[in-house]
Design a protein around this motif. Structure first.
Motif, mmCIF file in Angstrom:
data_model
loop_
_atom_site.group_PDB
_atom_site.id
_atom_site.type_symbol
_atom_site.label_atom_id
_atom_site.label_comp_id
_atom_site.label_asym_id
_atom_site.label_seq_id
_atom_site.Cartn_x
_atom_site.Cartn_y
_atom_site.Cartn_z
ATOM 1 N N THR B 255 8.349 -80.080 0.730
ATOM 2 C CA THR B 255 9.649 -80.341 0.107
ATOM 3 C C THR B 255 10.579 -79.204 0.515
ATOM 4 O OG1 THR B 255 8.858 -79.206 -1.883
ATOM 5 C CG2 THR B 255 8.802 -81.613 -1.893
ATOM 6 N N ASP B 256 11.841 -79.429 0.355
ATOM 7 C CA ASP B 256 12.849 -78.420 0.688
ATOM 8 C C ASP B 256 13.857 -78.365 -0.436
ATOM 9 O OD1 ASP B 256 11.943 -77.649 3.370
ATOM 10 O OD2 ASP B 256 12.342 -79.732 3.860
ATOM 11 N N ARG B 257 13.344 -78.188 -1.633
ATOM 12 C CA ARG B 257 14.194 -78.257 -2.826
ATOM 13 C C ARG B 257 15.197 -77.118 -2.895
ATOM 14 N NH1 ARG B 257 10.880 -81.479 -6.697
ATOM 15 N NH2 ARG B 257 10.494 -83.279 -5.339
ATOM 16 N N LEU B 258 14.877 -75.994 -2.195
ATOM 17 C CA LEU B 258 15.744 -74.837 -2.394
ATOM 18 C C LEU B 258 16.416 -74.386 -1.112
ATOM 19 C CD1 LEU B 258 13.462 -73.195 -4.999
ATOM 20 C CD2 LEU B 258 15.783 -74.028 -5.381
ATOM 21 N N MET B 259 16.587 -75.324 -0.195
ATOM 22 C CA MET B 259 17.362 -75.010 0.998
ATOM 23 C C MET B 259 18.768 -74.568 0.602
ATOM 24 S SD MET B 259 16.722 -77.852 3.931
ATOM 25 C CE MET B 259 15.386 -77.704 5.109
ATOM 26 N N THR B 260 19.320 -73.660 1.403
ATOM 27 C CA THR B 260 20.730 -73.304 1.205
ATOM 28 C C THR B 260 21.596 -74.433 1.768
ATOM 29 O OG1 THR B 260 20.933 -72.240 3.336
ATOM 30 C CG2 THR B 260 20.169 -70.862 1.503
ATOM 31 N N ILE B 261 22.865 -74.382 1.430
ATOM 32 C CA ILE B 261 23.791 -75.401 1.935
ATOM 33 C C ILE B 261 23.771 -75.455 3.461
ATOM 34 C CG2 ILE B 261 26.258 -75.941 2.162
ATOM 35 C CD1 ILE B 261 25.122 -76.754 -0.469
ATOM 36 N N LYS B 262 23.772 -74.282 4.089
ATOM 37 C CA LYS B 262 23.774 -74.262 5.558
ATOM 38 C C LYS B 262 22.504 -74.903 6.102
ATOM 39 C CE LYS B 262 27.582 -72.134 6.651
ATOM 40 N NZ LYS B 262 28.624 -72.955 7.251
ATOM 41 N N GLY B 320 20.141 -89.675 1.424
ATOM 42 C CA GLY B 320 20.057 -88.875 0.205
ATOM 43 C C GLY B 320 20.972 -87.653 0.251
ATOM 44 N N LEU B 321 21.188 -87.131 1.460
ATOM 45 C CA LEU B 321 22.065 -85.953 1.609
ATOM 46 C C LEU B 321 23.525 -86.394 1.590
ATOM 47 C CD1 LEU B 321 20.159 -83.923 4.355
ATOM 48 C CD2 LEU B 321 20.354 -83.400 1.933
ATOM 49 N N ASP B 322 23.870 -87.126 0.570
ATOM 50 C CA ASP B 322 25.225 -87.684 0.491
ATOM 51 C C ASP B 322 26.174 -86.672 -0.158
ATOM 52 O OD1 ASP B 322 24.484 -87.694 -2.144
ATOM 53 O OD2 ASP B 322 24.554 -89.865 -2.382
ATOM 54 N N PRO B 323 27.478 -86.968 -0.155
ATOM 55 C CA PRO B 323 28.432 -85.995 -0.696
ATOM 56 C C PRO B 323 28.104 -85.576 -2.130
ATOM 57 C CG PRO B 323 29.585 -87.726 0.498
ATOM 58 C CD PRO B 323 28.142 -88.133 0.448
ATOM 59 N N LYS B 324 27.587 -86.516 -2.927
ATOM 60 C CA LYS B 324 27.282 -86.184 -4.314
ATOM 61 C C LYS B 324 26.205 -85.099 -4.387
ATOM 62 C CE LYS B 324 25.622 -88.463 -8.484
ATOM 63 N NZ LYS B 324 24.761 -89.588 -8.840
ATOM 64 N N LEU B 325 25.110 -85.312 -3.640
ATOM 65 C CA LEU B 325 24.038 -84.327 -3.664
ATOM 66 C C LEU B 325 24.521 -83.003 -3.092
ATOM 67 C CD1 LEU B 325 20.623 -84.237 -3.887
ATOM 68 C CD2 LEU B 325 21.027 -83.676 -1.502
ATOM 69 N N MET B 326 25.263 -83.056 -1.987
ATOM 70 C CA MET B 326 25.728 -81.821 -1.359
ATOM 71 C C MET B 326 26.637 -81.043 -2.315
ATOM 72 S SD MET B 326 24.169 -81.634 1.551
ATOM 73 C CE MET B 326 24.993 -80.581 2.745
ATOM 74 N N ALA B 331 27.456 -76.410 -5.789
ATOM 75 C CA ALA B 331 27.800 -75.813 -7.086
ATOM 76 C C ALA B 331 26.674 -74.883 -7.549
ATOM 77 C CB ALA B 331 28.051 -76.912 -8.114
ATOM 78 N N GLU B 332 25.426 -75.330 -7.390
ATOM 79 C CA GLU B 332 24.276 -74.506 -7.759
ATOM 80 C C GLU B 332 24.275 -73.196 -6.982
ATOM 81 O OE1 GLU B 332 21.028 -78.004 -8.315
ATOM 82 O OE2 GLU B 332 20.257 -76.187 -7.363
ATOM 83 N N GLU B 333 24.499 -73.333 -5.671
ATOM 84 C CA GLU B 333 24.442 -72.154 -4.814
ATOM 85 C C GLU B 333 25.547 -71.163 -5.178
ATOM 86 O OE1 GLU B 333 23.342 -72.671 -0.716
ATOM 87 O OE2 GLU B 333 25.034 -71.439 -0.063
#
Lengths: 684, 684
Positions: B255-262, B320-326, B331-333
């Protein structure tokens, strides 16, 4: 469910250049070339005549068809729902239990059901246009047009005694006189129980795959005997097959395929959101009323069904007006405007878009006023308003009246007005209070409607006083008032009549304003746009739907959904699967009859299926038939991607949803053991 | 299907602050408080020990569980598919026909299947960290870390003879030594035929409602006898119930739950689109090959399945990597960066995002080079590359070797390398030519890889020459080369070995660059972020998936889809409905066995069902069990909304999809008549 739940909202323009399986065609102007090229089929005149005479209009908003030579008509359970509700009471609930007449004497008369069969059509365009002075004001031209239409209708009615309606097609590009055979002695033969007819309730409404036996049978009587109906659709042996060419005849209520961008924006930003809000309010009020007990729940049931159905439909339409559709419509409109601008001979239409846009602005300015022209949720209030208008209108010359009070319509109107169907005072009061409270909340303080309708009282007190004081629940009282004419109505002290009298001037002002300022411009300018479209795009076109007889063609076909395929049909296996998969919890529980007869049913029998036919609300109960004119299915719904069909046709995922003829037969024989009815259907 | 189809791509960070049913937890750090509060359940130590010893890892990328005390292991058909394919030939096709050992002697050995059972875990974090000189360069720190890990593994293996892996968790926040019991004598007991196991094919993959019997049984042997497996999951009498608490144990891959935005942007804009393009190319090539005839189609089948499965999975991840998720991730980051900036004691992490972003830029710069490091689609080319590397690596001290050639891994590696599984020269040639052609098309002219791999020849000619000239299809030849060591391999004139030798330096250069420039920074900076997260958000967290044993909890639950509800399960009725609804047309035709035994099956038996458990690729074959540790279902898939689980957990519509234990039993008894197997499962 695609029963016609609202009367025609607005009618605009025709749709030239139809593609694919698009189009709700009038029978005199079928796309013969497309049919021949795409499906290698050309209908014979006898084929068309049979389709016309076998197609039945249910005047409360649906369609149906003769399916035996003895006046047997098949439609949807949800088209029959209004009558079933009226025929039921606290002791005997035909909605819940179904209705099964196993012998002719058990067929039961409906309280106020009128059926129409299209007898003939006649082009009267020239006569209507000749009556209009093109140099007069918009409002005067509008009156002239309406007056001439009423004269034509009256003449025809007086001469033939047939119901006679002038139908405006192609936004005034064509006027046709439609004459109908009218039937009012209609008896219920069979109706499935609601849990089988409307399996899965609101959740599964507008959904496919689907598992409904949404069917009801009526028989038309005349002089106490079943009518002969030699033009009927013979039952197909195998029913609908994947990929085959099929036709739907019926009475689609209203489409708006050719709205301008501004008009679509008005729908998206005002009409649809407002309706959804109103309906949500009503649904909440009815749920509150239902919670009082089983009998209130029974009384409110069909209203709740109607509201949930409308909410889902309008939500789908609103979703359909997405950026993609709007962009496509905008591109079309820009192309048309450019083409009009480029042709001097089309200069007459150049200002149409802007004038129609101006009308939208006017509508927005009086948008709230237009919402409150009378109480629509109370049957008694509606009757009172109707009586007050009736006696005033019939004193005028026929051609000056509101359309609904013209001589040619009075029979049907009285049939409704004097209906013996039950009225429930507690429900009346609850809904009238809601109506009144809503106007109080929505309109500015001191608004004339609020002042008049509430008379300074609390909505609940006002509703109680009106409902408890009125005698209109008794049809005899209504007859007496109508019979006594304007004098009797003016003198009446029935509080509901008094109330309707004081509100009437407000209603008349708003209606006149709408006719003079809005309708007249929409009619004139819309007509110009239609002419321009014909000039540019050609004349092979179908008119927007008008709750008159149309034929659509298409094919039986599944579709892609997400990453997988939706099959073209379901089977009884699917019904029992869905019930078991929800551990038989409501609203996915299996009906007791379907449960107890499961062992008898051939589970692989087709149950429901989908086609690409172009349909819309009002097509509920429409027959689906094949090129041999055989009955293969019973339209009862569109899927959610199909709700956009009000604005544009697509066959990508939009589908008409129907009960399969084999499923109907299997249900009749195995679940309901209606052997003689099944035999009547399949008689050679 | 959620078999682990790629090895771990990238591992980042831990996931603190898990909500709802989120989390793939290590058994030593379960969310006991949440479990108690939400489900009133606290697992006993014996319960956990049984779960650990009953859970089986399939080393080719799946999970499974012991379901009897006699070494019987249940997993998915699609986890068994690789072995089934290798055991089949032109005459006997176990994939198509299924496999049914009705007596012990009919249980058939698998050519190269290795199973692991987690024997013990030990925290070695302190020892690993002590070996790292925090003042050294990133690359040196990375080498020190890897060397120490290899020392720990070797010591453990030498001492215990158990497979010993040091697992990096929480991105280096924790290092654990995992010791496994390893089994290589694994025999096939039963496999459903593919049409029953994978009903609806690629269309229905990742879809629910679903109708698959995706099951296969193996038995583990030692010394020619079934092993005793006292820790097994007892079969539940009724199977999974709506709403009940259930657990999944298994080996989620990555899984890659904690990838940074980049990093997420890199996935979205580079990694996933590139993979999808590569896979589409391969699918087309395999379809072309399949079209040559039934035997080529059989040979290519499992590769096509894998590609279609991956395409659908990656498409789902990309969607899944849609604008909503991004936006949510952003915001989290930003919140975390602000919190880090506000605390002086977290200054060490402040630069981490920028340094990780710089790494992404470097990756982009060499993105194409990294795609072409060797031929991946030809088995023979893979074997040659492996042999060349093997003999070079084993000459080095253990801790200096690539991980896969460390002493502790050599047994498993040789088991794969010397597998007697069949090799098909025509398929080899076809796929190697594709690999070579792709590099020619994608890389600049004169690129070292192109020059070396093609040697100036046409891709097809080059592939033909290599495949027809090599003797590596024979496992004995491979053993001889490996046995002869570097000398034998250097002297070899086998064209595939010569080819692999010349490519090896390019591979080594790229791998070193990646380890020194990318991995080292990701490890160091990722670890800093993890520490900062722990400091701010608390320590109750689960690590990203690492294809090691995890436990997830959740409940059996349907969900809303569009306007309706999807039930929590399907039944056999649904299977027969879907087949009949498509008129039994492929890929929706019913399997011959299921067709002929329909009359025996209780059609309301649950078939498949869904749960909210947090799973991902690698969990295929995982057992689902209840609070009593009873076997209630067999994980085989996630639905499409569940593919986003690689990046974030949601229980709105994301669901794990499983075969119901009652469906498995009904299938075994009624469809396959595997009575003794069913008895073994249900023995008291």
């Amino acid at each position: 469910m695609i029963k016609l739940l609202m009367l025609l909202c607005a009618l605009y323009f025709a749709a030239p250049g139809a593609r694919a399986d698009e189009g709700m065609w009038t029978l005199d102007n079928l796309p013969l070339k497309q049919l021949q090229e795409r499906y290698n089929f050309t209908p014979a005149p006898e084929w068309l005549a049979k389709v016309r005479l076998a197609s039945v209009r249910f005047n409360d908003g649906g369609s149906g068809a003769f399916v035996s030579p003895n006046g047997l008509v098949l439609t949807n359970h949800h088209v029959a729902l209004g009558q079933l509700q009226k025929m039921s009471n606290e002791k005997k609930d035909y909605v819940k239990e179904g209705f099964f007449a196993r012998r002719p004497m058990e067929e039961q008369p409906c309280p106020d059901l009128e059926l129409n069969v299209l007898f003939s059509t006649q082009d009267v365009t020239a006569r209507v246009l000749a009556a209009i002075d093109a140099k007069a004001s918009d409002a005067v031209q509008n009156s002239q047009r309406k007056a001439e239409i009423s004269r034509i209708e009256k003449e025809s009615f007086d001469k033939t005694k047939l119901r006679s309606d002038v139908v405006e097609l192609y936004n005034g590009g064509q006027y046709q006189l439609y004459r109908y055979q009218k039937y009012t002695d209609v008896r219920l033969v069979m109706a499935a129980e609601v849990q089988a007819a409307f399996y899965g309730g609101d959740y599964d409404n507008f959904v496919f795959p689907r598992h409904d036996l949404d069917m009801a049978f009526f028989r038309v009587y005349e002089d106490g005997k079943p009518v002969k109906s030699p033009a009927y659709l013979k039952w197909s042996r195998g029913g609908a097959k994947d990929g085959e060419l099929v036709f739907v005849s019926g009475h689609p209520g209203a489409t708006d395929r050719l709205m301008t961008i501004k008009q679509l924006e008005h729908e998206r930003d005002y009409d649809l959101p407002t309706r959804l809000k109103k309906f949500a309010l009503r649904r909440a009020a009815l749920n509150e009323y239902s919670a009082r007990g089983p009998e209130p729940a029974r009384r409110a049931r069909n209203k709740i069904f109607g509201l949930e159905n409308s909410c889902k439909a309008y939500t789908g339409e609103l979703q359909g007006l997405d950026p993609k559709l709007m962009a496509a419509k905008k591109a079309e409109e820009e192309a048309l405007r450019a083409a009009v601008a480029a042709k001097p001979e089309l200069a007459f239409a150049a200002a149409a878009w802007d004038r129609l846009a101006a009308v939208q602005e006017k509508l927005v300015a009086r948008f709230k006023d237009l919402q409150y022209r009378g109480a629509s949720d109370s049957k008694l209030a509606g009757i009172a308003q109707n009586i007050v208008r009736y006696v005033a209108e019939v004193e005028k010359p026929n051609e000056k009246r509101y359309e609904e009070y013209r001589d040619s319509n009075l029979d049907s109107l009285r049939f409704q007005l004097f209906s013996p169907a039950p009225v429930y005072p507690d429900l009346e009061e609850h809904m009238l209070a809601l109506d009144l409270k809503e106007s109080l909340d929505q309109l500015v303080p001191g608004h004339p409607y609020v002042k008049t309708a509430l008379g300074g009282k609390d909505p609940h007190a006002r509703a109680r006083e009106l409902v408890s004081g009125t005698a209109l629940a008794d049809p005899e009282q209504r007859k007496k008032l109508v019979g006594g004419g304007r004098k009797a109505v003016s003198a009446s002290t029935d509080p509901m009549i008094v109330w309707a009298r004081t509100l009437d001037p407000l209603y008349r002002e708003l209606r006149k304003w709408r006719e003079d300022e809005i309708e007249s411009v929409e009619a004139l300018e819309g007509n110009k746009l239609t002419k321009a479209r014909f000039a540019i795009l050609g004349t092979s076109a179908y008119p927007d739907a008008t709750f008159t007889l149309r034929l659509s063609y298409g094919k039986v076909a599944g579709y892609e959904e997400g990453t997988t395929r939706v099959p073209y049909k379901t089977t009884f296996h699917g019904l029992y699967d869905r019930a078991a998969s929800f551990d038989n919890q409501p609203p996915f529980d299996i009906s007791p009859l379907e449960a107890s007869r499961k062992g008898d049913v051939d589970l692989t029998t087709p149950l429901d299926f989908v086609t690409t036919n172009d349909i819309i609300g009002g097509n509920s109960g429409s027959p689906i038939f094949n090129r041999d004119g055989e009955y293969v299915g019973l339209i009862f719904d569109g899927n959610i991607p199909g709700l956009v069909l009000r604005f544009a046709y697509t066959e990508e995922r939009a589908r008409a949803v129907a009960v399969h003829s084999s499923g109907i037969l299997e249900g009749l024989r195995k679940v309901y053991r209606m052997y003689s009815l099944a035999e009547e259907l399949t008689a050679p």
